[in-house]
Design a protein around this motif. Structure first.
Motif, PDB file in Angstrom:
ATOM      1  N   LEU A 296       0.830  -1.209   0.000  1.00 53.90           N
ATOM      2  CA  LEU A 296       0.000   0.000   0.000  1.00 53.90           C
ATOM      3  C   LEU A 296       0.865   1.260   0.000  1.00 53.90           C
ATOM      4  CD1 LEU A 296      -2.792  -1.035   2.551  1.00 53.90           C
ATOM      5  CD2 LEU A 296      -3.053  -0.719   0.069  1.00 53.90           C
ATOM      6  N   ILE A 297       1.924   1.233   0.832  1.00 52.14           N
ATOM      7  CA  ILE A 297       2.804   2.420   0.914  1.00 52.14           C
ATOM      8  C   ILE A 297       3.492   2.661  -0.425  1.00 52.14           C
ATOM      9  CG2 ILE A 297       4.896   3.314   1.983  1.00 52.14           C
ATOM     10  CD1 ILE A 297       4.023   1.894   4.559  1.00 52.14           C
TER      11      ILE A 297
ATOM     12  N   MET B 213      -4.472  -0.364  -5.790  1.00 54.95           N
ATOM     13  CA  MET B 213      -4.565  -0.039  -4.362  1.00 54.95           C
ATOM     14  C   MET B 213      -5.944  -0.419  -3.822  1.00 54.95           C
ATOM     15  SD  MET B 213      -3.427   3.555  -2.651  1.00 54.95           S
ATOM     16  CE  MET B 213      -3.158   3.672  -0.882  1.00 54.95           C
ATOM     17  N   THR B 214      -6.979  -0.221  -4.634  1.00 52.57           N
ATOM     18  CA  THR B 214      -8.333  -0.605  -4.211  1.00 52.57           C
ATOM     19  C   THR B 214      -8.400  -2.114  -3.973  1.00 52.57           C
ATOM     20  OG1 THR B 214      -9.281   1.220  -5.483  1.00 52.57           O
ATOM     21  CG2 THR B 214     -10.757  -0.587  -4.854  1.00 52.57           C
ATOM     22  N   ALA B 215      -7.799  -2.901  -4.905  1.00 56.32           N
ATOM     23  CA  ALA B 215      -7.784  -4.355  -4.733  1.00 56.32           C
ATOM     24  C   ALA B 215      -6.985  -4.758  -3.495  1.00 56.32           C
ATOM     25  CB  ALA B 215      -7.207  -5.016  -5.977  1.00 56.32           C
ATOM     26  N   ALA B 216      -5.863  -4.041  -3.252  1.00 61.22           N
ATOM     27  CA  ALA B 216      -5.053  -4.346  -2.066  1.00 61.22           C
ATOM     28  C   ALA B 216      -5.838  -4.074  -0.788  1.00 61.22           C
ATOM     29  CB  ALA B 216      -3.764  -3.529  -2.092  1.00 61.22           C
TER      30      ALA B 216
ATOM     31  N   ASN C  38      -8.775  -6.166   3.942  1.00 62.82           N
ATOM     32  CA  ASN C  38      -9.977  -6.306   4.764  1.00 62.82           C
ATOM     33  C   ASN C  38     -10.086  -7.727   5.343  1.00 62.82           C
ATOM     34  OD1 ASN C  38     -12.393  -5.161   5.815  1.00 62.82           O
ATOM     35  ND2 ASN C  38     -13.564  -6.371   4.342  1.00 62.82           N
ATOM     36  N   THR C  39      -9.515  -8.738   4.646  1.00 66.45           N
ATOM     37  CA  THR C  39      -9.539 -10.113   5.156  1.00 66.45           C
ATOM     38  C   THR C  39      -8.277 -10.456   5.925  1.00 66.45           C
ATOM     39  OG1 THR C  39      -8.613 -10.909   3.065  1.00 66.45           O
ATOM     40  CG2 THR C  39     -11.009 -10.860   3.258  1.00 66.45           C
ATOM     41  N   VAL C  40      -7.165  -9.814   5.605  1.00 68.41           N
ATOM     42  CA  VAL C  40      -5.887 -10.129   6.264  1.00 68.41           C
ATOM     43  C   VAL C  40      -5.758  -9.420   7.603  1.00 68.41           C
ATOM     44  CG1 VAL C  40      -3.376  -9.970   6.064  1.00 68.41           C
ATOM     45  CG2 VAL C  40      -4.744 -10.623   4.078  1.00 68.41           C
ATOM     46  N   LEU C  41      -6.131  -8.132   7.629  1.00 66.38           N
ATOM     47  CA  LEU C  41      -5.986  -7.327   8.845  1.00 66.38           C
ATOM     48  C   LEU C  41      -7.261  -7.455   9.669  1.00 66.38           C
ATOM     49  CD1 LEU C  41      -4.369  -4.176   7.201  1.00 66.38           C
ATOM     50  CD2 LEU C  41      -3.218  -6.148   8.210  1.00 66.38           C
ATOM     51  N   GLY C  42      -7.178  -8.177  10.782  1.00 68.08           N
ATOM     52  CA  GLY C  42      -8.391  -8.458  11.537  1.00 68.08           C
ATOM     53  C   GLY C  42      -8.518  -7.736  12.857  1.00 68.08           C
TER      54      GLY C  42
END
Length: 498
Positions: free
Chosen positions: A45-46, A78-81, A86-90
């Protein structure tokens, strides 16, 4: 507790501890892999945000189509990332920031689209150049501010992720330390258990055996544990006690042999050979059959010749003494013959074969034909089975037991019945008579060699017949016993495996 039980418990505990350690390692690996995936996504993302900023500035300078298309591609990437994030960062903090980052990203897309539209209108002349320049400047400034705000949010997300990663790392270290301590504790406990319940008793057993091997038969190992080592220790204690008893008996027997040697000059050489040789039963049989019988025959023969030579010169007392000497020699020869028979039960036994017990009984009755006719005995028998036995020895058992029934008869004519019963995989043979019977307290004594319940004047014999029967039956894997009541006859039983 038995050693195999202890080992099973140790194995079970080791499996539990091992599963715990493996579970810990698996969980730690999963946590580290998750942290690595989160950091890789944040880094993506960065990097995408920085590339969008560079493409945006390039477009501001040159208004070319390439940076514009690449900026839009990076925005979609970036939108796809963010969707993957949303599923990885809980974590709750991470999810909260993601909910703010997505609108910020959409806002930059909208501003960039308006910027492109304004530039297009100005280029076509649909919008005044001065007015278009003012609007583009405002849109650029707003786009830069929103992009910076988006970058700040991504960096905050990175900080939160780093904090979560540090927390996971701490938990993983704690679990790994716990697993290590559990494994170490289990290993130390296992070593202590093995040292206390196996190594120490084995050392004590070894020391006890060393002491016993020096000849100290009074030493006792004294292990009290209920495991296999304790069993071995108690077996050694029992063995040394038996050896001590045997040693004492051997010493007493040596004294008795020395005393007999002094009294019985005729048996001096044979007793001296027997005391010093320590040979087995077969050697004893050889000595008895060759070195003892010949002197006895000479004593009996020369005593009879002496009686014939001086027949008219001997008084009644002299003739009585000569008769005593002859009778003693004959009884000694009979005793030696019985001992030879007894000793050859094992040394000259034939292999066990499948035989018909009815034929064996018939052979025994033929051998007893004279005694049966003289006593007018009645011998009956049921149907006997086929057994695995030494035919000659089994004949000897029937012959001795039926012969005793005839010998120890009462006032009535002897009646003997031979039968068999099938009990739990064994044949139980029985020989029932109507003789004088036996007192219950003598039921075991009669099977001991040379044990007699009557004098030789009452009933002749050497007292070896039942001992011989016992040895034959035990050689065939069975047992022998008697049930009797004085005056009401006796029933002798012996078993043989089917």
């Amino acid at each position: 507790m038995r050693i195999r039980t202890k080992l099973a418990a140790i194995t079970g505990a080791a499996a539990i501890v091992g599963l715990f350690a493996l579970s810990t390692l698996a969980w730690t690996n999963a946590q580290l892999s998750r942290s690595a995936a989160e950091l890789a996504l944040i880094q993506e993302l960065i990097e995408t945000q920085f590339e969008r900023a560079a493409l945006r500035e390039e477009y501001f300078l040159y208004h070319e189509e390439r940076p514009r298309e690449q900026w839009m591609q990076h925005t979609e990437h970036m939108t796809a990332a963010l969707e993957r994030a949303n599923t990885v960062l809980g974590a709750p903090d991470q999810q909260d920031l993601l909910r703010r980052i997505r609108p910020s990203l959409e806002k930059t897309k909208v501003l960039f689209a308006r910027l492109l539209e304004t530039h297009e209108m100005t280029s076509r002349g649909s919008l005044d150049a001065a007015q278009g320049a003012v609007i583009e400047g405002l849109l650029r400034s707003q786009l830069i501010l929103d992009a910076q705000q988006l970058a700040v949010q991504i960096f905050k997300l990175q900080a939160i992720t780093n904090r979560e990663r540090a927390a996971r790392y701490s938990r993983s270290q704690a679990l790994i330390l716990t697993s290590f301590l559990a494994l170490t504790g289990f290993a130390l406990a296992t070593l202590a258990l093995v040292a206390r319940s196996i190594v120490a008793p084995l050392r004590r057993l070894e020391q006890g055996i060393e002491v016993i091997s020096t000849g100290d038969l009074a030493h006792r190992i004294g292990l009290v544990s209920n495991d296999e080592i304790g069993d071995v220790g108690r077996a050694f204690d029992a063995m040394t006690e038996r050896l001590r008893s045997i040693t004492v008996s051997r010493d007493e027997l040596t004294k008795e042999v020395i005393k007999r040697r002094e009294v019985e000059a005729a048996l001096h050489k044979a007793n001296e050979d027997l005391e010093s040789s320590n040979k087995d039963l077969e050697q004893f049989a050889y000595v008895a059959s060759h070195d003892l019988q010949e002197p006895l025959r000479m004593v009996a023969s020369f005593t009879q010749l002496l009686a014939q030579r001086y027949e008219g010169q001997l008084d009644e007392k002299g003739r009585k003494y000569i008769n005593y000497a002859v009778d003693g020699a004959v009884r000694m020869k009979r005793l030696i013959d019985d001992l030879l028979t007894y000793s050859r039960i094992a040394s000259r036994a034939m292999p066990l074969q499948t035989i018909d017990a009815n034929a064996v009984l018939e052979a025994a009755l033929k051998n007893l034909a004279a005694a049966i006719e003289e006593s007018r005995a009645s011998i009956t028998a049921g149907k006997l089975p086929t057994v695995r036995a030494d035919a000659a020895q089994l004949t000897l058992v029937f012959q001795n037991l039926i012969g005793n029934a005839i010998k120890f008869r009462g006032p009535e004519e002897p009646r003997v019945h031979v039968a068999v019963a099938d009990r739990a995989g064994e044949w139980i043979f029985s020989i029932r008579d109507n003789g004088i019977g036996i007192k219950p307290e003598h039921a075991d004594r009669i099977f001991v060699i040379f044990q007699r319940l009557h004098t030789r004047e009452e009933y002749p014999g050497t007292g070896i017949g039942l001992a011989l029967c016992k040895q034959v039956v035990e050689r065939h894997g069975g047992r022998i016993w008697v049930e009797s009541e004085p005056g009401k006859g006796s029933t002798f039983f012996f078993s043989m495996p089917q």
